[in-house]
Design an enzyme around this catalytic site. Structure first.
Site, PDB file in Angstrom:
ATOM      1  N   GLU A 163     -11.305   0.018  73.183  1.00 31.33           N
ATOM      2  CA  GLU A 163     -10.716   0.575  71.967  1.00 31.33           C
ATOM      3  C   GLU A 163     -10.044  -0.504  71.103  1.00 31.33           C
ATOM      4  OE1 GLU A 163      -9.899   5.072  73.702  1.00 31.33           O
ATOM      5  OE2 GLU A 163      -8.180   3.841  73.138  1.00 31.33           O
ATOM      6  N   GLU A 188     -14.989   7.207  78.564  1.00 33.17           N
ATOM      7  CA  GLU A 188     -13.804   8.045  78.759  1.00 33.17           C
ATOM      8  C   GLU A 188     -14.056   9.415  78.145  1.00 33.17           C
ATOM      9  OE1 GLU A 188     -10.081   6.549  77.296  1.00 33.17           O
ATOM     10  OE2 GLU A 188     -10.450   4.524  78.060  1.00 33.17           O
TER      11      GLU A 188
END
Length: 480
Positions: free
Chosen positions: A172, A373
């Site tokens: 991220e 995720e």
């Protein structure tokens, strides 16, 4: 009435779970001066972290990894993704002096996973930028930090790439600068769009640089792959009207394509650069750097998907006294009647898995990718225990089932998705929310020495992994 059917997991499609170093390891074994940015943030504002919990002990994974690897096997993990804590791994970030105790810990962790049949997947940075580099150089705003990161990556590859075959440059990479410099929600609470965009660009460049040394070092042999973990917001316009569609396109440009395009296609969108130049907040770059980005794209892509984003055209004029922000082009929109996770405040919309999969297939060359995720955070789960003390998290089983079902539908239609990883293996610390919302297949009991107990979802995940069959509602009776 919901009709159930069984969905087969394709051959080679893996199931796993993810975490990060800073959210699990704790500070055991760290030396003076080895703080990460996350450690620094906690030390500066511990009162802002839920009930005061932070990364100090976390789940104590550093000391209990052998116990946890056994639990990984018990809940059916075929792969586990975590990170190397850059701030722990080195004692000198400029001369690249390795903390041999940390290096030995990671070496033993890797071996423990392999010996238990669990594939290690390692990320080089999951918000663990050394605090020293943040304070001295301004963190990712500096090209010097890019240079030091690439040297750090090279050292990690030399030590472990002979037995770790899946590597990721960042997790991220858009998040920290968005929260800190774009929206000023986190320490040190500075709002500066130009700094945020320079961080974005420098991470794009650093990722390409790490990929370059990985491939030049011969680490791709014997199946070695390197990629990046991104968290695109699957964005839906409020309506089919041109103004709402344009709002969604602009949001997508600033928060998705900014990393997707260079990672996969090797190019930063020209429209993005033009807008940033027009608003005097463009990052500094050179043609030589753009060439490095162009020539060093990912082998594989990890994608974190949780909830959809919905936007509409702005309804009020932008305040000209405030700095430029991507929200100049859009407002957030809440869909009436949406299904919600009330604890996290996020919409639950499993079809986003299918929609994103089709985008990867149609717009990004259908490169190999996987869900890195996906999960559901729930507060006060310990109130849901049965007489044996096992958390009865049927809501998590339903969440996983519905999302995985849509993902498998996309795979049936040709999407090149290779696997699904849950966030998270155990409950762990989240930024500022600490242990407030629990995500794990395994409970971390803060009242009982952080002891571990497998939740109902963990036993269910094991059965899913063993049987390779998912029972979920039939599409025939949904979304007509």
């Amino acid at each position: 009435m919901n009709i159930l059917r069984k969905y087969k997991l394709p051959e080679g499609f893996f199931l796993g779970a993810a975490a990060s170093a800073w959210q699990t390891e704790g500070w055991s074994g760290k030396k003076d001066g080895q703080d990460s940015y996350m450690d620094l943030w906690y030390k500066e504002t511990p009162e802002l972290w839920h009930e005061g919990y932070g990364p100090t002990v976390a789940t104590d994974f550093y000391n209990r990894y052998k116990e946890d690897v056994k639990l990984m096997k018990e809940v059916g993990l075929e792969a586990y993704r975590t990170s190397i804590d850059w701030s722990r791994f080195l004692t000198n970030y400029e001369t690249i002096e390795v903390n041999e105790e940390a290096a030995d810990y990671y070496n033993k962790l890797i071996d423990e996973m392999i010996n238990n049949g669990i594939e290690p997947m390692l990320c080089l940075e999951h918000y663990e930028l050394p605090a020293e580099l943040f304070k001295k150089y301004g963190g990712w705003g500096s090209k010097k930090v890019v240079e030091l990161y690439i040297k750090y990556a090279e050292e990690v590859f030399k030590r472990y790439s002979h037995k770790v075959k899946k590597w990721f440059t960042f997790n991220e990479p858009i998040v920290i600068q968005t929260r800190v410099f774009l929206d000023s929600l986190r320490y040190p609470f500075i709002q500066d769009t130009k700094i945020a965009m320079q961080w974005n660009y420098n991470k794009i460049l650093a990722s390409a640089g790490a990929i370059k040394v990985f491939k030049e070092g011969g680490h791709s042999k014997d199946g070695g792959e390197i990629g990046i973990i991104l968290n695109p917001d699957v964005c839906y316009p409020r309506s089919s009207a041109p103004h709402d569609k344009e709002a969604a396109e602009k949001f997508d440009l600033f928060f998705n394509r900014i990393f997707l395009d260079p990672s996969v296609k090797g190019t930063i969108p020209e429209e993005l650069i033009d807008i940033l130049k027009e608003n005097n907040c463009c990052f500094e770059y050179t043609e030589e750097e753009l060439k490095i980005i162009k020539e060093n794209t990912v082998d594989i892509l990890g994608i974190n998907l949780y909830a959809p984003t919905r936007v509409k055209a702005r309804e009020n004029a932008w305040n000209p006294r405030t700095p430029f922000h991507p929200a100049y082009y859009y407002d957030k929109y809440e869909l009436q009647g949406r299904k919600m996770n009330p604890y996290r405040g996020w919409e639950i919309y499993p079809k986003l898995m299918y929609d994103f999969s089709m985008r990867m297939k149609e717009e990004y060359g259908n490169i190999p990718w996987f869900i890195a995720e996906n999960g559901m955070g729930v507060e006060k789960e310990d109130l849901n225990k049965n007489s044996e003390g096992i958390i009865q998290d049927d809501y998590r089983i339903e969440f996983i089932s519905e999302h995985l079902k849509w993902l498998l539908k996309a795979v049936e239609e040709g999407a090149n998705c290779r696997g699904y990883m849950l966030w998270a293996f155990t409950d762990n610390v989240s930024p500022q929310n600490a242990f407030k919302n629990r995500y794990g297949l395994v409970e971390i009991d803060l009242k009982d020495n952080r002891n571990r107990r497998i939740k109902k979802s963990g036993h269910w995940y094991k059965k899913l992994s063993d049987s390779r069959e998912l029972e979920a509602t039939d599409f025939t009776f949904e979304y007509k």
